[in-house]
Design a protein around this motif. Structure first.
Motif, short mmCIF file in Angstrom:
data_model
loop_
_atom_site.label_atom_id
_atom_site.label_comp_id
_atom_site.label_asym_id
_atom_site.label_seq_id
_atom_site.Cartn_x
_atom_site.Cartn_y
_atom_site.Cartn_z
N LYS A 1 1.62 4.57 -1.49
CA LYS A 1 0.42 5.19 -1.21
C LYS A 1 1.38 6.68 -2.41
N GLN B 1 1.88 -3.29 -9.47
CA GLN B 1 -0.24 -2.65 -9.27
C GLN B 1 -0.19 -3.65 -7.84
N MET B 2 -0.78 -2.76 -7.10
CA MET B 2 -1.63 -3.72 -5.55
C MET B 2 -2.79 -3.67 -6.39
N LEU B 3 -3.79 -4.94 -6.28
CA LEU B 3 -5.14 -4.85 -6.83
C LEU B 3 -6.22 -4.94 -5.86
N SER B 4 -7.11 -3.98 -6.30
CA SER B 4 -7.89 -4.77 -5.03
C SER B 4 -9.63 -4.96 -5.55
N GLY B 5 -9.85 -6.15 -4.31
CA GLY B 5 -11.17 -7.38 -4.70
C GLY B 5 -10.13 -8.41 -4.60
N LEU C 1 -10.49 -11.43 -10.65
CA LEU C 1 -11.38 -10.85 -10.19
C LEU C 1 -12.69 -11.41 -10.11
N SER D 1 0.34 -1.32 -0.16
CA SER D 1 -0.06 -0.30 0.13
C SER D 1 0.67 1.53 0.01
N LYS E 1 -10.24 -12.67 -4.76
CA LYS E 1 -9.56 -13.42 -3.92
C LYS E 1 -8.23 -14.04 -4.79
N GLU E 2 -7.75 -14.45 -3.44
CA GLU E 2 -5.92 -15.83 -3.89
C GLU E 2 -5.82 -16.94 -4.47
#
Length: 250
Positions: A96, A128-132, A232, A94, A134-135
């Motif tokens: 920023k 880049q940090m992905l959101s949402g 995603l 994270s 599952k792994e």
């Protein structure tokens, strides 16, 4: 090794075998058996999507790469001697803005040698940090009897505690690859349990097919793992975040 009928062999996927072969050849010449983030081009050669990634050798390179990728970012140290980066403070999440990137880079370069003096720090990887989503985990271990054994499961506690994984002998076709995904106990979490939107199962199946082809094309690969692979929402894809590849000793 057990041979499968021809109708089970994975389809043509349009890969760049030569590009992957060159990366593996260079690793053997350098006497490197274990490859990690620095070998993301292997994924690219086989059409396996990965998060936007850049390698930086200096603080200034890290700053410029971060500005180009955009925020939020993840920073990971790159070192052949460091397998578990979090154990030595080699992962920062994270980030920023540029100042945070600079501070994170300096702290890694200063602090990690104290914890791991024998490690050669080649630089850092910015992603880049992905959101949402599952792994998931897609892996392979080469069994001396059965050959390349593929593995699929969800990440985190689902693998570590529940041991919720599916195995198949490569090469696999689309039906068998889809069965690996739908066969795990936690598949409802991918399909959209409790009102959640379904995730991109088709992208996971495609990734399994491509990993299957990769490990069959290169028998010198002893172990392979994408962990995690972020899947995603349906239609938005699945992206490799980290990978690890081990070559045979000989």
């Amino acid at each position: 090794m057990i041979m499968k009928p021809l109708d089970l062999i994975s389809p043509e996927l349009g890969v760049n075998r030569e590009a992957a072969a060159e990366i593996l050849r260079a690793a053997r010449e350098a006497e490197r058996r274990t490859l990690g983030l620095e070998s993301f081009d292997i994924l690219k050669a086989y059409g396996i999507p990965a998060v936007q990634t850049a390698f930086a050798k200096t603080e200034e390179e890290a700053f410029r790469a971060a500005e180009e990728i955009g925020y939020p970012l993840v920073m990971k140290v790159v070192s052949p001697q460091i397998s578990h980066k979090s154990d030595v403070g080699g992962i920062r999440l994270s980030l920023k803005h540029g100042d945070e990137v600079r501070v994170a880079y300096r702290e890694m370069m200063e602090n990690i040698p104290e914890k791991k003096p024998d490690a050669v720090l080649e630089g850092v990887q910015l992603q880049q940090m992905l959101s949402g989503g599952k792994e998931a985990i897609i892996g392979m271990v080469r069994d001396p009897t059965f050959g390349p054994m593929l593995m699929f499961g969800l990440g985190g506690v689902y693998v570590e505690i529940l041991k919720d994984v599916q195995f198949a002998i490569a090469p696999v076709g689309e039906e068998e690859a889809r069965g690996m995904v739908t066969g795990i106990k936690t598949y409802p979490l991918l399909a959209g349990a409790r009102g959640e939107k379904p995730l991109d199962i088709t992208s996971l199946v495609d990734a399994i097919l491509r990993v299957s082809k990769l490990v069959c094309d290169f028998p010198e690969i002893e172990e392979f793992e994408i962990n995690p692979m972020m899947v995603l929402e349906e239609g938005k894809g699945a992206f490799a975040v980290d990978m690890r590849l081990t070559l045979k000793k000989n």
